[in-house]
Design an enzyme around this catalytic site. Structure first.
Site, short mmCIF file in Angstrom:
data_model
loop_
_atom_site.label_atom_id
_atom_site.label_comp_id
_atom_site.label_asym_id
_atom_site.label_seq_id
_atom_site.Cartn_x
_atom_site.Cartn_y
_atom_site.Cartn_z
N ASP A 297 0.82 -1.22 0.00
CA ASP A 297 0.00 0.00 0.00
C ASP A 297 0.85 1.27 0.00
OD1 ASP A 297 -1.91 -1.90 0.46
OD2 ASP A 297 -2.80 -0.90 2.20
N HIS B 176 3.85 -2.19 2.98
CA HIS B 176 3.85 -0.85 2.37
C HIS B 176 5.11 -0.68 1.53
CE1 HIS B 176 1.24 -0.65 5.91
NE2 HIS B 176 0.53 0.19 5.18
NI NI Z 1 -2.38 3.02 3.47
#
Ligand code: NI
Length: 492
Positions: free
Chosen positions: A297, A439
């Protein structure tokens, strides 16, 4: 002796030939890559040239924060901008901590989760002079969020910061002129609607520097921004006026006076080539007994997304990237690479605000702007979304017309800045059908990907995209809008 010379000469020729061949293959590879992604690079906005984006994202029990700021090639400008960002972060975190250590509010701490979001727009006056408009958004409980607008204009080459008075000739009555123009425009535009109050507008546009400190410069106009309360009540929101240089040309300092542009020759317009992404056929997966979906992400990120894609490619694995619209616009070539290597792009909204705190209109804008930029840059429209911080409620679910993808394994890589910890967490927790959250902003995350994939492959696992894991690609009726998916359903 002669023989030795001959042998050395032969060796040298071989070495040179190998070197030339290697160079040729490197150049060939670069050309191949260039060819694949070239059409996309054309699409990047010229305002973003020479600028990168930094995103700082955290999610704690009592606060969430998403702060985005630009980085230029000028160190002086960069320190001023990062100082702006980190001053806000420090102050916000200390407020949040004070709140969290105080008495529990009605409904518990989590329903009052503090939020800080900073995002920015770039306006460009010339190839050197850029303006940044920062929107600071803060939620610290109560009915309303707090907005602040901060603008900064710089010469990117010299690092010089521009104040409003630098733009005008010395001794000119520029403040009176922009005050009058702003007052008239706010009245005539009707932008304040029913909330218009003449006195409020008059006071907020009276001729002093403070009222006009928030300005940006484009190639045609100056914009002045007025935060809520300056020219109208809170409900009227942020307001702006646009003043074309042509209307104030006689007041402008010669450096900023604009020579009227030649009318553009319409024949010169270049029609962009139609995008032609090479999407590989999805792999045929006959055995879903051991599959995991890795998800990344908050990217794309110029180095870390690249490393992750390299690691996936080496191992013939795919993943899903939930990208932010405000970052995606900087890295079209990475979006193209994700798609052309069989991975999936999902929507992670424009700038990572908690959707639960936004109006319906703002929710749609966060999602649609992101769909549009991805579609524009890659010709692919995402079919899945992951809301920032995983924040959803009944209303948000109703407003989202895509399957909502959460996760079942979270190594908290934003906090645990250590590849071994991340690898350890994922290898012990993830099992068949899991969706793993990471991430691609972080180098320690990028470093963890190779070992994680190797270990799972050795145990007989396959890596799939979220849409493959959940069977959306095989049967679109599996994908239900507004439904939350956090791991594989027993659909196979
Ligand atoms: Ni996020």
């Amino acid at each position: 002796m002669k023989k030795i010379v001959h042998i050395s000469l032969l060796g040298l020729i071989i070495i040179i030939s190998l070197f030339v061949l290697k160079q040729q293959s490197i150049i060939k590879k670069q050309e191949d890559d260039k060819e694949n992604y070239e059409y996309l690079s054309k699409s990047k906005s010229p305002n973003l040239e020479g600028i990168n984006i930094i995103s700082h994202i955290e999610y704690e029990d009592y606060y969430v924060l998403g702060v985005h700021y630009p980085v230029t090639n000028n160190q002086k400008i960069n320190s001023e901008i990062s100082e702006l960002a980190y001053n806000h972060i420090t102050e916000f975190k200390s407020d949040a901590e004070e709140f969290f250590t105080g008495p529990e509010p009605p409904g518990g701490f989590s329903s009052w989760k503090y939020e800080l979001n900073i995002d920015y727009d770039i306006h460009r006056f010339s190839s050197e002079i850029f303006s940044f408009k920062f929107d600071v958004y803060m939620y610290t409980g109560g009915a309303h969020s707090i907005h602040e607008i901060i603008t900064k204009s710089f010469n990117l080459e010299s690092g010089e910061k521009l104040k409003l008075r630098d733009l005008f000739k010395e001794g000119s009555e520029y403040l009176n002129v922009i005050s009058n123009l702003s007052y008239t425009q706010l009245i005539e535009s009707g932008r304040l609607g029913d909330l218009f109050s003449e006195n409020w507008v008059k006071k907020g546009t009276s001729p002093n520097e403070e009222n006009f400190k928030n300005f940006t410069l484009t190639d045609n106009s100056m914009f002045f921004f007025f935060p809520a309360y300056q020219v109208g009540p809170w409900a009227a929101g942020d307001q702006y006026v646009e003043i074309e240089y042509i209307t104030i040309n006689s007041l402008l300092n010669s450096k900023f006076a604009k020579v009227p542009l030649e009318p553009e020759d319409s024949d010169k317009e270049i029609t962009p080539e139609p995008p032609n992404p090479q999407i590989p056929e999805p792999p045929v997966i006959d055995d879903y007994s051991k599959v995991v979906a890795l998800t990344f992400d908050d990217g794309p990120h110029p180095t870390n997304t690249t490393i992750i894609l390299d690691e996936l490619k080496k191992r013939n694995a795919v993943a899903t990237f939930f990208v932010l619209g405000n970052r995606a616009q900087y890295y079209p070539e990475l979006l193209a690479r994700i798609i052309s290597e069989g991975s999936e792009i999902g929507n992670h909204t424009w700038n990572h605000k908690q959707l639960t705190k936004l109006s319906t209109e703002e929710i749609h804008k966060q999602i649609n702007d992101t769909q549009e930029i991805i579609k524009y840059l890659t010709d692919i429209t995402p079919t899945i979304i992951r809301p920032p911080y995983g924040s959803v409620d009944k209303r948000v679910k109703q407003e989202i017309n895509m399957p909502i993808i959460l996760w079942s394994v979270d190594p908290e890589d934003w906090k645990n800045k250590n590849s071994d910890m991340i690898i350890g967490h994922i290898l012990t927790k993830a099992k068949n059908g899991d969706i793993v959250l990471q991430h691609d902003l972080y180098e320690w995350t990028a470093k963890s990907v190779g070992p994680i994939i190797d270990d799972f492959i050795a145990k007989g696992y396959k890596f799939v995209t979220v849409s493959q894991l959940l069977g959306f690609d095989q049967n679109p009726s599996n994908a239900i809008a507004g439904k939350i998916y956090y791991l594989q359903q027993l659909i196979y």
